[in-house]
Design a protein around this motif. Structure first.
Motif, short mmCIF file in Angstrom:
data_model
loop_
_atom_site.label_atom_id
_atom_site.label_comp_id
_atom_site.label_asym_id
_atom_site.label_seq_id
_atom_site.Cartn_x
_atom_site.Cartn_y
_atom_site.Cartn_z
N GLY A 186 -23.30 46.27 30.95
CA GLY A 186 -22.13 46.95 31.48
C GLY A 186 -21.84 47.06 32.95
N SER A 187 -23.06 47.59 33.49
CA SER A 187 -23.03 47.69 34.98
C SER A 187 -23.32 46.43 36.10
CB SER A 187 -24.21 48.80 35.15
OG SER A 187 -25.54 48.47 35.02
N SER A 188 -23.47 45.41 35.34
CA SER A 188 -23.68 44.19 36.19
C SER A 188 -22.29 43.71 36.73
CB SER A 188 -24.15 42.96 35.24
OG SER A 188 -25.23 43.40 34.50
N PRO A 189 -22.58 43.14 37.77
CA PRO A 189 -21.56 42.66 38.83
C PRO A 189 -20.63 41.60 38.11
CG PRO A 189 -23.33 42.74 40.14
CD PRO A 189 -23.92 42.78 38.76
N GLU A 190 -19.29 41.51 38.26
CA GLU A 190 -18.48 40.49 37.62
C GLU A 190 -17.04 40.55 38.75
OE1 GLU A 190 -17.90 41.72 33.67
OE2 GLU A 190 -16.54 43.28 34.11
N ASN A 191 -16.57 39.51 38.58
CA ASN A 191 -15.08 39.07 39.50
C ASN A 191 -14.02 38.67 38.58
OD1 ASN A 191 -16.38 38.90 42.44
ND2 ASN A 191 -17.67 38.09 41.06
N ILE A 192 -13.03 39.35 38.89
CA ILE A 192 -11.67 38.67 38.10
C ILE A 192 -10.98 37.83 38.94
CG2 ILE A 192 -9.55 39.54 36.82
CD1 ILE A 192 -11.03 42.05 36.24
N MET A 193 -10.66 36.51 38.61
CA MET A 193 -9.77 35.48 39.23
C MET A 193 -8.61 35.50 38.56
SD MET A 193 -13.12 32.92 39.34
CE MET A 193 -13.42 32.91 37.69
N PHE A 194 -7.57 35.44 39.33
CA PHE A 194 -5.87 35.27 39.02
C PHE A 194 -5.53 33.87 39.63
CE2 PHE A 194 -6.17 39.91 39.45
CZ PHE A 194 -5.93 40.22 38.00
N PHE A 195 -4.74 33.13 38.69
CA PHE A 195 -4.26 31.86 38.88
C PHE A 195 -2.82 31.81 38.67
CE2 PHE A 195 -8.68 31.57 37.94
CZ PHE A 195 -9.28 30.86 38.66
N HIS A 196 -2.20 31.11 39.31
CA HIS A 196 -0.56 30.76 38.99
C HIS A 196 -0.21 29.37 39.31
CE1 HIS A 196 3.64 31.30 39.15
NE2 HIS A 196 3.61 30.56 40.35
N ASP A 197 0.29 28.66 38.33
CA ASP A 197 0.90 27.57 38.58
C ASP A 197 -0.36 26.45 39.04
OD1 ASP A 197 2.66 25.57 38.23
OD2 ASP A 197 3.28 25.57 40.37
#
Length: 231
Positions: free
Chosen positions: A150-161
């Motif tokens: 749970g404490s490990s790094p992560e990244n949320i990526m957003f995309f459109h079209d």
């Protein structure tokens, strides 16, 4: 019928006898002859059969109409459409993922993140699972540490079209999860450590909604800096 003919014959004989015995000039005989002719059996010609019936009864020919999809001998075949062909009703792109996480689009973004601590790469975790043609306006994917906690790094990526829009935070975050999503928004639940509490139970919490505003992905509140400033 036979009795009638017999009686008629007897009557004719009697008339003939009278004519022969009683007349010298033949007048009575002539009348008698006419009477004999009158009692002769009468026959009639058979009633002709209608020409239309006779024409349809020619040997060796059938008047049955051709069935659908066929034609008379020598005529071109009549094509029959097949409306049950499934390939004609299903769009070519039906069922394809709206966001292909193995595509160059996604993998190129992951390559810019660099390796997470304790690993050589990020891998795809949660992501948009919608399929065409029902794609949301805003799609997303989480790049997480392989075999992380749970404490490990992560990244949320957003995309459109089918284009990269932005990352949720300028650097990796921890204790992060997607709590809700709609056609044009994604809500992220963030947690962080406030003091010396164990990693299982971070006391800091915030929900941030990211949405597509027509030109960019924006958040309804600023993401707390504690979310991504950690060591």
């Amino acid at each position: 019928m036979m009795k009638t003919l017999v009686h008629a014959g007897i009557a004719a004989a009697a008339v003939l006898a009278l004519a022969t015995g009683c007349s010298d000039d033949g007048s009575v005989g002539t009348a008698a002859t006419s009477a004999v002719d009158a009692v002769k059996p009468q026959t009639s010609a058979p009633t002709p059969v209608s020409g239309s019936v006779g024409a349809s009864a020619q040997p060796g020919k059938s008047e049955t109409a051709p069935s659908a999809g066929t034609s008379e001998p020598g005529a071109p075949a009549i094509p029959v459409d097949n409306p049950t062909d499934p390939s004609a009703a299903v769009p070519v792109d039906q069922g394809n993922p709206c966001l292909d996480t193995s595509s160059d689009l996604v993998q190129n973004v992951i390559a810019t993140l660099g390796p997470p601590p304790g690993s050589d790469y990020y891998e795809i975790g949660e992501h948009t699972t919608a399929t065409t043609p029902n794609c949301p306006t805003l799609t997303w994917a989480v790049a997480e540490t392989p075999s992380g906690t749970g404490s490990s790094p992560e990244n949320i990526m957003f995309f459109h079209d089918n284009k990269f829009a932005r990352l949720a935070t300028p650097s990796p975050s921890a204790f992060t999860s997607i709590s809700a999503s709609t056609d044009d928004s994604v809500t992220v639940h963030y947690s962080w450590l406030v003091g010396d509490e164990p990693n299982c139970c971070p006391e800091g919490n915030a929900d941030v909604m990211f949405s597509w505003d027509g030109s960019n992905v924006v958040s309804d509140i600023p993401v707390p800096t504690e979310v991504y400033n950690f060591s």
